[in-house]
Design a protein around this motif. Structure first.
Motif, PDB file in Angstrom:
ATOM      1  N   GLU A 196       0.834  -1.197   0.000  1.00 34.26           N
ATOM      2  CA  GLU A 196       0.000   0.000   0.000  1.00 34.26           C
ATOM      3  C   GLU A 196       0.875   1.255   0.000  1.00 34.26           C
ATOM      4  O   GLU A 196       1.730   1.412   0.861  1.00 34.26           O
ATOM      5  CB  GLU A 196      -0.908   0.000   1.227  1.00 34.26           C
ATOM      6  N   GLU A 197       0.662   2.146  -0.944  1.00 38.49           N
ATOM      7  CA  GLU A 197       1.436   3.376  -1.038  1.00 38.49           C
ATOM      8  C   GLU A 197       0.827   4.444  -0.135  1.00 38.49           C
ATOM      9  O   GLU A 197      -0.374   4.434   0.137  1.00 38.49           O
ATOM     10  CB  GLU A 197       1.481   3.861  -2.483  1.00 38.49           C
ATOM     11  N   MET A 198       1.691   5.380   0.288  1.00 34.37           N
ATOM     12  CA  MET A 198       1.248   6.422   1.215  1.00 34.37           C
ATOM     13  C   MET A 198       1.930   7.735   0.841  1.00 34.37           C
ATOM     14  O   MET A 198       3.110   7.748   0.477  1.00 34.37           O
ATOM     15  CB  MET A 198       1.606   6.023   2.652  1.00 34.37           C
ATOM     16  N   VAL A 199       1.190   8.810   0.925  1.00 33.17           N
ATOM     17  CA  VAL A 199       1.736  10.141   0.641  1.00 33.17           C
ATOM     18  C   VAL A 199       2.113  10.807   1.965  1.00 33.17           C
ATOM     19  O   VAL A 199       1.292  10.906   2.879  1.00 33.17           O
ATOM     20  CB  VAL A 199       0.717  11.010  -0.119  1.00 33.17           C
ATOM     21  N   LEU A 200       3.371  11.257   2.040  1.00 32.01           N
ATOM     22  CA  LEU A 200       3.861  11.939   3.233  1.00 32.01           C
ATOM     23  C   LEU A 200       4.268  13.360   2.871  1.00 32.01           C
ATOM     24  O   LEU A 200       4.810  13.602   1.786  1.00 32.01           O
ATOM     25  CB  LEU A 200       5.084  11.210   3.817  1.00 32.01           C
ATOM     26  N   ASN A 201       4.015  14.277   3.761  1.00 30.20           N
ATOM     27  CA  ASN A 201       4.545  15.635   3.636  1.00 30.20           C
ATOM     28  C   ASN A 201       5.802  15.716   4.482  1.00 30.20           C
ATOM     29  O   ASN A 201       5.747  15.686   5.703  1.00 30.20           O
ATOM     30  CB  ASN A 201       3.516  16.664   4.109  1.00 30.20           C
ATOM     31  N   LEU A 202       6.934  15.805   3.821  1.00 26.89           N
ATOM     32  CA  LEU A 202       8.223  15.763   4.496  1.00 26.89           C
ATOM     33  C   LEU A 202       8.804  17.170   4.605  1.00 26.89           C
ATOM     34  O   LEU A 202       8.843  17.916   3.630  1.00 26.89           O
ATOM     35  CB  LEU A 202       9.185  14.868   3.720  1.00 26.89           C
ATOM     36  N   GLY A 203       9.266  17.508   5.781  1.00 32.39           N
ATOM     37  CA  GLY A 203       9.919  18.785   5.969  1.00 32.39           C
ATOM     38  C   GLY A 203       9.061  19.740   6.782  1.00 32.39           C
ATOM     39  O   GLY A 203       7.894  19.471   7.036  1.00 32.39           O
ATOM     40  N   PRO A 204       9.655  20.871   7.189  1.00 33.20           N
ATOM     41  CA  PRO A 204      11.055  21.204   6.930  1.00 33.20           C
ATOM     42  C   PRO A 204      11.996  20.450   7.867  1.00 33.20           C
ATOM     43  O   PRO A 204      11.662  20.208   9.015  1.00 33.20           O
ATOM     44  CB  PRO A 204      11.109  22.709   7.207  1.00 33.20           C
ATOM     45  N   HIS A 205      13.155  20.101   7.330  1.00 35.92           N
ATOM     46  CA  HIS A 205      14.139  19.400   8.151  1.00 35.92           C
ATOM     47  C   HIS A 205      15.423  20.197   8.288  1.00 35.92           C
ATOM     48  O   HIS A 205      16.337  19.782   8.966  1.00 35.92           O
ATOM     49  CB  HIS A 205      14.466  18.038   7.536  1.00 35.92           C
ATOM     50  N   HIS A 206      15.491  21.341   7.637  1.00 40.28           N
ATOM     51  CA  HIS A 206      16.746  22.090   7.544  1.00 40.28           C
ATOM     52  C   HIS A 206      16.490  23.533   7.968  1.00 40.28           C
ATOM     53  O   HIS A 206      15.444  24.096   7.649  1.00 40.28           O
ATOM     54  CB  HIS A 206      17.220  22.031   6.080  1.00 40.28           C
ATOM     55  N   PRO A 207      17.419  24.172   8.680  1.00 38.00           N
ATOM     56  CA  PRO A 207      17.191  25.559   9.141  1.00 38.00           C
ATOM     57  C   PRO A 207      16.911  26.544   8.014  1.00 38.00           C
ATOM     58  O   PRO A 207      16.233  27.538   8.219  1.00 38.00           O
ATOM     59  CB  PRO A 207      18.498  25.909   9.856  1.00 38.00           C
ATOM     60  N   ALA A 208      17.433  26.264   6.815  1.00 39.70           N
ATOM     61  CA  ALA A 208      17.274  27.211   5.715  1.00 39.70           C
ATOM     62  C   ALA A 208      15.938  27.089   5.005  1.00 39.70           C
ATOM     63  O   ALA A 208      15.656  27.845   4.090  1.00 39.70           O
ATOM     64  CB  ALA A 208      18.405  27.027   4.699  1.00 39.70           C
ATOM     65  N   THR A 209      15.088  26.129   5.389  1.00 42.87           N
ATOM     66  CA  THR A 209      13.820  25.982   4.692  1.00 42.87           C
ATOM     67  C   THR A 209      12.695  26.779   5.338  1.00 42.87           C
ATOM     68  O   THR A 209      11.645  26.953   4.736  1.00 42.87           O
ATOM     69  CB  THR A 209      13.399  24.500   4.622  1.00 42.87           C
ATOM     70  N   HIS A 210      12.874  27.263   6.561  1.00 43.17           N
ATOM     71  CA  HIS A 210      11.937  28.189   7.213  1.00 43.17           C
ATOM     72  C   HIS A 210      10.517  27.656   7.324  1.00 43.17           C
ATOM     73  O   HIS A 210       9.581  28.423   7.495  1.00 43.17           O
ATOM     74  CB  HIS A 210      11.858  29.512   6.450  1.00 43.17           C
ATOM     75  N   GLY A 211      10.334  26.370   7.155  1.00 40.39           N
ATOM     76  CA  GLY A 211       8.980  25.854   7.194  1.00 40.39           C
ATOM     77  C   GLY A 211       8.199  26.081   5.926  1.00 40.39           C
ATOM     78  O   GLY A 211       6.987  25.879   5.903  1.00 40.39           O
TER      79      GLY A 211
END
Length: 406
Positions: free
Chosen positions: A31-46
């Protein structure tokens, strides 16, 4: 009994015929699943949302959503004169503001035809501060990268050494990160007395620290296993996506605008262009991209040392020297379309400018973001990897969202 035997034979034959469609383990999908990944890095600001389609622990597809910061740099720039744009340029890649200022100022000077008149002392100071900022940017890139994949100590080390650079740049410009120091036609001010000597002291200080960092990270067995053969970017794909900087050079090509375009005083300086060689895995993997950034810090130290010595010996400080002597009171170039570019820490930063010859405000100003192009290649190098490897791939690209969504 005979009917049962026939029925059994029929079922067995049915399984053999249908195994190509359903019972083949190689084609069996969970079964496939969609994930929302991030932010994981300080430069991505959410604001960087990475939509990941997963099949268990494996990545099937990746869709990076690049927007949502909306700095509106280009529309701001189209309502300001050229000198007033420089503080806004600072705020795109804010961990490498000197390099962005350098690119923009050189572009306007070439458009006006005064690039060959810039004093040598100004040029060497520009290169000096830009290379200091290049090291600071790479420290952020590599330090946060190893933090992403589980190491804390190297991040603390590079932040400690980056602090020396920020203090020197603050000493020169009066600002810690957003400098507004390199102006069209010159500089805000000459470097303080003793700045060149301080730079030479910093070079001697950083060399053994960089060697320690290389041994602790680049040659570390755990780091190699986490990054070698992961996120391999073929050279042809990198070219198709217009990648540049360490992301492109990590794939094995020595394309650096400081050599290719030979701008400013870089042709007069001796330095090498590090490229990925697949020493620990495949050419163009995450390890190669990190290796290139660390080696570029060594090359920047060479440039800083040469520039500081030249400023001390050949283009000495003079009371009559005015770094603002060529700064025009009003910039009003002829009507034209013009594109200028330079090598930032993350790749080719370019500016397209359209002027009408009547105003000192550009009709159109478009920034060519190296971070945007580099991040766009993420789906191509992430399919089929483990979810934990996706984090390593994202960190190896080195992005600043202020430049991506400008």
């Amino acid at each position: 009994m005979e009917k049962r035997q026939v029925q059994y034979q029929f079922d067995e034959q049915h399984l053999k015929n249908s195994s190509k469609n359903f019972y083949d383990p190689s084609k069996l999908r969970t079964e496939e699943m969609v994930l929302n990944l991030g932010p994981h890095h300080p430069a991505t600001h959410g604001v960087l949302r990475v939509e990941v389609l997963t099949d268990g622990e494996y990545v099937v597809d990746v869709t990076p959503h690049l927007g949502y910061l909306h700095r509106c740099f280009e529309k701001h720039a189209e309502n300001l004169n050229f000198q007033q744009i420089i503080p806004y340029v600072d705020r795109m890649d804010y961990v490498a503001s000197m390099n962005s200022e350098h690119a923009f100022a050189m572009g306007v000077e070439k458009m006006m035809g005064i690039d060959h008149k810039i004093p040598k002392r100004v040029e060497y100071i520009r290169v000096l501060v830009a290379e200091l900022n290049r090291i600071a940017s790479h420290f952020i890139a590599v330090g946060t990268y190893v933090l992403d994949i589980g190491a804390t100590t190297p991040f603390l080390w590079v932040m400690r050494d980056r602090e020396h650079i920020l203090r020197m740049l603050e000493w020169a410009s009066g600002a810690r990160m957003l400098y507004n120091y390199i102006w069209v036609g010159g500089l805000y001010y000459d470097v303080p007395v003793g700045f060149e000597e301080r730079c030479l002291e910093f070079v001697n200080y950083l060399k053994p620290k960089l060697q320690e960092f290389r041994e602790m990270i680049i040659d570390n067995k755990i780091f190699v296993e986490r990054t070698a053969n992961v996120g391999v970017l073929p050279l042809s794909t990198a070219i198709d996506y217009a990648c540049s900087g360490p992301v492109l050079r990590g794939s094995g090509v020595a394309h650096d605008l400081r050599r290719v375009d030979a701008y400013s005083v870089y042709p007069e300086l001796d330095f090498d262009i590090p490229v990925g060689k697949g020493l620990m895995g495949s050419v163009g993997d995450c390890w190669d991209r990190t290796y290139v950034r660390v080696e570029e810090c060594w090359e920047s130290l060479k440039i800083i040392e040469q520039s500081a010595n030249i400023l001390l010996k050949e283009h000495k400080r003079d009371r009559t020297f005015d770094p603002q002597a060529l700064v025009p009171k009003k910039i009003r170039p002829k009507a034209m379309d013009f594109y200028a570019r330079a090598e930032g820490p993350k790749g080719e930063l370019g500016f397209f400018m359209r002027t009408n010859g009547k105003s000192d405000i550009p009709e159109r100003l478009k920034a060519r973001s190296c971070c945007f192009c580099n991040l766009s290649v993420l789906p191509e190098i992430s399919k089929g990897v483990l979810l934990s490897d996706l984090i390593a791939i994202m960190g190896s690209i080195d992005i600043i969202m202020g430049e991506v969504d400008r």
